[in-house]
Design an enzyme around this catalytic site. Structure first.
Site, PDB file in Angstrom:
ATOM      1  N   TYR A 139       0.888  -1.124   0.036  1.00 17.66           N
ATOM      2  CA  TYR A 139       0.001  -0.001  -0.017  1.00 17.66           C
ATOM      3  C   TYR A 139       0.883   1.250   0.119  1.00 17.66           C
ATOM      4  O   TYR A 139       0.521   2.185  -0.498  1.00 17.66           O
ATOM      5  CB  TYR A 139      -0.942   0.001   1.076  1.00 17.66           C
ATOM      6  CG  TYR A 139      -2.154  -0.514   1.288  1.00 17.66           C
ATOM      7  CD1 TYR A 139      -2.449  -1.879   0.624  1.00 17.66           C
ATOM      8  CD2 TYR A 139      -3.228   0.179   1.234  1.00 17.66           C
ATOM      9  CE1 TYR A 139      -3.576  -2.607   0.712  1.00 17.66           C
ATOM     10  CE2 TYR A 139      -4.617  -0.362   1.110  1.00 17.66           C
ATOM     11  CZ  TYR A 139      -4.699  -1.665   0.741  1.00 17.66           C
ATOM     12  OH  TYR A 139      -6.133  -2.210   0.653  1.00 17.66           O
ATOM     13  N   LYS A 184       2.783 -15.691   2.437  1.00 19.53           N
ATOM     14  CA  LYS A 184       2.809 -16.201   1.312  1.00 19.53           C
ATOM     15  C   LYS A 184       4.374 -16.579   1.033  1.00 19.53           C
ATOM     16  O   LYS A 184       5.129 -16.177   0.103  1.00 19.53           O
ATOM     17  CB  LYS A 184       2.424 -15.321  -0.228  1.00 19.53           C
ATOM     18  CG  LYS A 184       2.160 -15.993  -1.440  1.00 19.53           C
ATOM     19  CD  LYS A 184       1.304 -17.340  -1.623  1.00 19.53           C
ATOM     20  CE  LYS A 184       1.194 -17.846  -2.840  1.00 19.53           C
ATOM     21  NZ  LYS A 184       0.436 -19.089  -2.977  1.00 19.53           N
ATOM     22  N   ASP A 216      -3.641 -18.384   0.445  1.00 21.27           N
ATOM     23  CA  ASP A 216      -4.586 -18.844  -0.428  1.00 21.27           C
ATOM     24  C   ASP A 216      -5.250 -19.969   0.345  1.00 21.27           C
ATOM     25  O   ASP A 216      -6.562 -19.918   0.146  1.00 21.27           O
ATOM     26  CB  ASP A 216      -3.911 -19.385  -1.764  1.00 21.27           C
ATOM     27  CG  ASP A 216      -2.776 -20.316  -1.562  1.00 21.27           C
ATOM     28  OD1 ASP A 216      -2.156 -20.347  -0.380  1.00 21.27           O
ATOM     29  OD2 ASP A 216      -1.984 -20.781  -2.600  1.00 21.27           O
ATOM     30  N   ASP A 240      -6.421  -6.538   3.819  1.00 26.11           N
ATOM     31  CA  ASP A 240      -7.463  -6.137   3.023  1.00 26.11           C
ATOM     32  C   ASP A 240      -8.402  -7.080   2.395  1.00 26.11           C
ATOM     33  O   ASP A 240      -9.756  -6.957   2.683  1.00 26.11           O
ATOM     34  CB  ASP A 240      -6.991  -5.066   2.122  1.00 26.11           C
ATOM     35  CG  ASP A 240      -8.052  -4.382   1.204  1.00 26.11           C
ATOM     36  OD1 ASP A 240      -8.891  -3.681   2.102  1.00 26.11           O
ATOM     37  OD2 ASP A 240      -7.969  -4.494  -0.019  1.00 26.11           O
ATOM     38  N   ASP A 244     -12.380  -8.499   4.060  1.00 26.46           N
ATOM     39  CA  ASP A 244     -13.701  -8.474   3.357  1.00 26.46           C
ATOM     40  C   ASP A 244     -14.189  -9.630   3.175  1.00 26.46           C
ATOM     41  O   ASP A 244     -15.647  -9.997   3.728  1.00 26.46           O
ATOM     42  CB  ASP A 244     -13.466  -7.823   1.818  1.00 26.46           C
ATOM     43  CG  ASP A 244     -13.484  -6.147   1.950  1.00 26.46           C
ATOM     44  OD1 ASP A 244     -13.396  -5.459   2.982  1.00 26.46           O
ATOM     45  OD2 ASP A 244     -13.841  -5.668   0.793  1.00 26.46           O
TER      46      ASP A 244
HETATM   47  C1  IPM Z   1     -10.422  -0.767   3.980  1.00 28.59           C
HETATM   48  C2  IPM Z   1     -10.680  -0.141   2.419  1.00 28.59           C
HETATM   49  C3  IPM Z   1      -9.181   0.771   2.253  1.00 28.59           C
HETATM   50  C4  IPM Z   1      -8.174  -0.121   2.051  1.00 28.59           C
HETATM   51  C5  IPM Z   1      -9.626   1.477   0.995  1.00 28.59           C
HETATM   52  C6  IPM Z   1     -10.889   2.384   1.047  1.00 28.59           C
HETATM   53  C7  IPM Z   1      -8.335   2.205   0.508  1.00 28.59           C
HETATM   54  O1  IPM Z   1     -10.769  -1.148   1.438  1.00 28.59           O
HETATM   55  O2  IPM Z   1     -10.230  -0.049   4.929  1.00 28.59           O
HETATM   56  O3  IPM Z   1     -10.105  -2.086   3.817  1.00 28.59           O
HETATM   57  O4  IPM Z   1      -7.886  -0.884   1.180  1.00 28.59           O
HETATM   58  O5  IPM Z   1      -7.341  -0.337   3.065  1.00 28.59           O
HETATM   59 MG    MG Z   2     -10.719  -3.013   2.121  1.00 34.67          MG
END
Ligand code: IPM
Ligand code: MG
Length: 345
Positions: A139, A184, A216, A240, A244
């Site tokens: 990042y 990884k 993975d 990240d 999700d």
């Molecule tokens: C998160 C979001 C952020 C990230 C974006 C909005 C830049 O997806 O907080 O997980 O990728 O860290």
């Molecule tokens: Mg995110």
């Protein structure tokens, strides 16, 4: 001493769920005699509107001086073509405040089990914490975009790895005493270093078990057997993606809080969901992620364990009473849900 809390309501449903979170904060503060002051600043799209930047200078100054920061949500389609997007404000705030440790608890609520896309036997007992490194890695490495090639650099120093892995072990010590470090290592140099440092940190915590897993296969286990995790720790990009993935296990984004910590500065607390511009201003948004973020703030920043537990139990009770917003399959408005939670405190 009065604790200074900075509120960043942001965009979309942000302002309304912030209001709900602050109502609950006020109600619980009266019960536990918690003394605080509030300051609000624009951030995200609201920052772009107010000052031409998603993280205005005054907002950053206020953030540095605060004892804790509550963020509701940012982002809106109207900024899709803007030269700086609201999300860039969030990345800048993380970096400026050195918020290297992102903590996301993933816990299934009894009353909401049926919402999970997983079979009941797979979702039963899911209760883990995902610890994501938030200020390093790909990042924040160099990003080079050329006409016919592009490159993103993934950088990690031992110190960056050590402090986040330590954080995970400290959390595990208070829970199930197991850390799963995800990397990884069969391909990446950064992951080889990560694994080595994780082993070193494990020696400092003899009461906690460390296991390693490749990212993975970890992505598969998160679906096939998520109950086996206690504390997960991983680098920024994997975190990240996996966060999700973890957020869909419960079948709703509306009930999950998060915290981001630095070494010694203010921490930031925010719902894991976005700004839901499609339902903004209608009073139907689910305030629970925000309200549970307030609970995390009370516990982690101010040591107010009882206040945090009061909120968490009131949320539990409200859900089991069937007071559910639309996203949870009910008809309650945000105001009804919030006042029920306050009544249950
Ligand atoms: C998160 C979001 C952020 C990230 C974006 C909005 C830049 O997806 O907080 O997980 O990728 O860290
Ligand atoms: Mg995110």
């Amino acid at each position: 001493m009065t604790k200074k809390i900075l509120t960043l309501a942001g965009d979309g449903i942000g302002p309304e769920i912030m209001t709900a979170g602050l109502e609950v904060l006020q109600a619980v503060a009266e019960k536990i005699s918690f003394d605080y002051s509030l300051e609000a600043q624009p951030f995200g799209g609201a920052g772009i509107d107010a000052a031409g930047h998603p993280l205005p200078a005054a907002t950053l100054e206020a953030a540095k001086k605060a004892d804790a920061i509550l963020l509701a949500a940012i982002g809106s389609p109207q900024y899709d073509q803007a030269p700086v997007r609201p999300e860039q404000g969030l990345l800048a705030l993380r970096k400026e405040l050195n918020l290297f440790a992102n903590i996301r608890p993933v816990k299934v609520f009894d009353a909401l089990k049926h919402l999970s896309p997983l079979k009941p036997e797979r979702i039963a007992g899911v209760d883990f914490v995902l610890v994501r490194e938030l200020t390093g890695g790909i990042y924040f490495g160099q990003h080079i975009l050329q006409e016919d090639a592009a490159r993103d650099i993934n950088d990690y120093s031992t110190e960056e790895i050590r402090r986040i892995v330590r954080k995970a072990f400290e959390i595990a010590q208070e829970r199930g005493k197991k850390v799963t470090s995800i990397d990884k290592q069969n391909v990446l140099a950064t992951s080889k270093l990560w694994r080595k440092v994780a082993e070193e940190v494990a020696d400092e915590f003899p009461d906690v078990t460390l296991e390693h897993q490749l990212v993975d296969s970890a992505a598969m286990v998160m679906i096939t057997n998520p109950a086996r995790f206690d504390v997960i720790v991983t680098e920024n990009l994997f975190g990240d993606i996996l966060s999700d993935e973890s957020s869909v296990l419960l079948g709703t984004l509306g009930v999950m809080p998060s915290a981001s910590h630095s070494e010694d500065g203010p921490s930031l607390y925010e719902p894991i969901h976005g700004s839901a511009p499609d339902i903004a201003g209608q009073g139907i948004a689910n305030p629970i992620s925000m309200i549970l973020s307030v609970a995390m703030m009370l516990r982690d920043s101010f040591g107010e364990t009882i206040g945090a537990e009061l909120i968490e139990r009131a949320v539990d009770k409200t859900l089991s009473q069937g007071i559910l917003t639309r996203d949870l399959g009910g008809h309650a408005t945000m105001a009804e849900m919030t006042s029920t939670i306050i009544g249950n405190l």
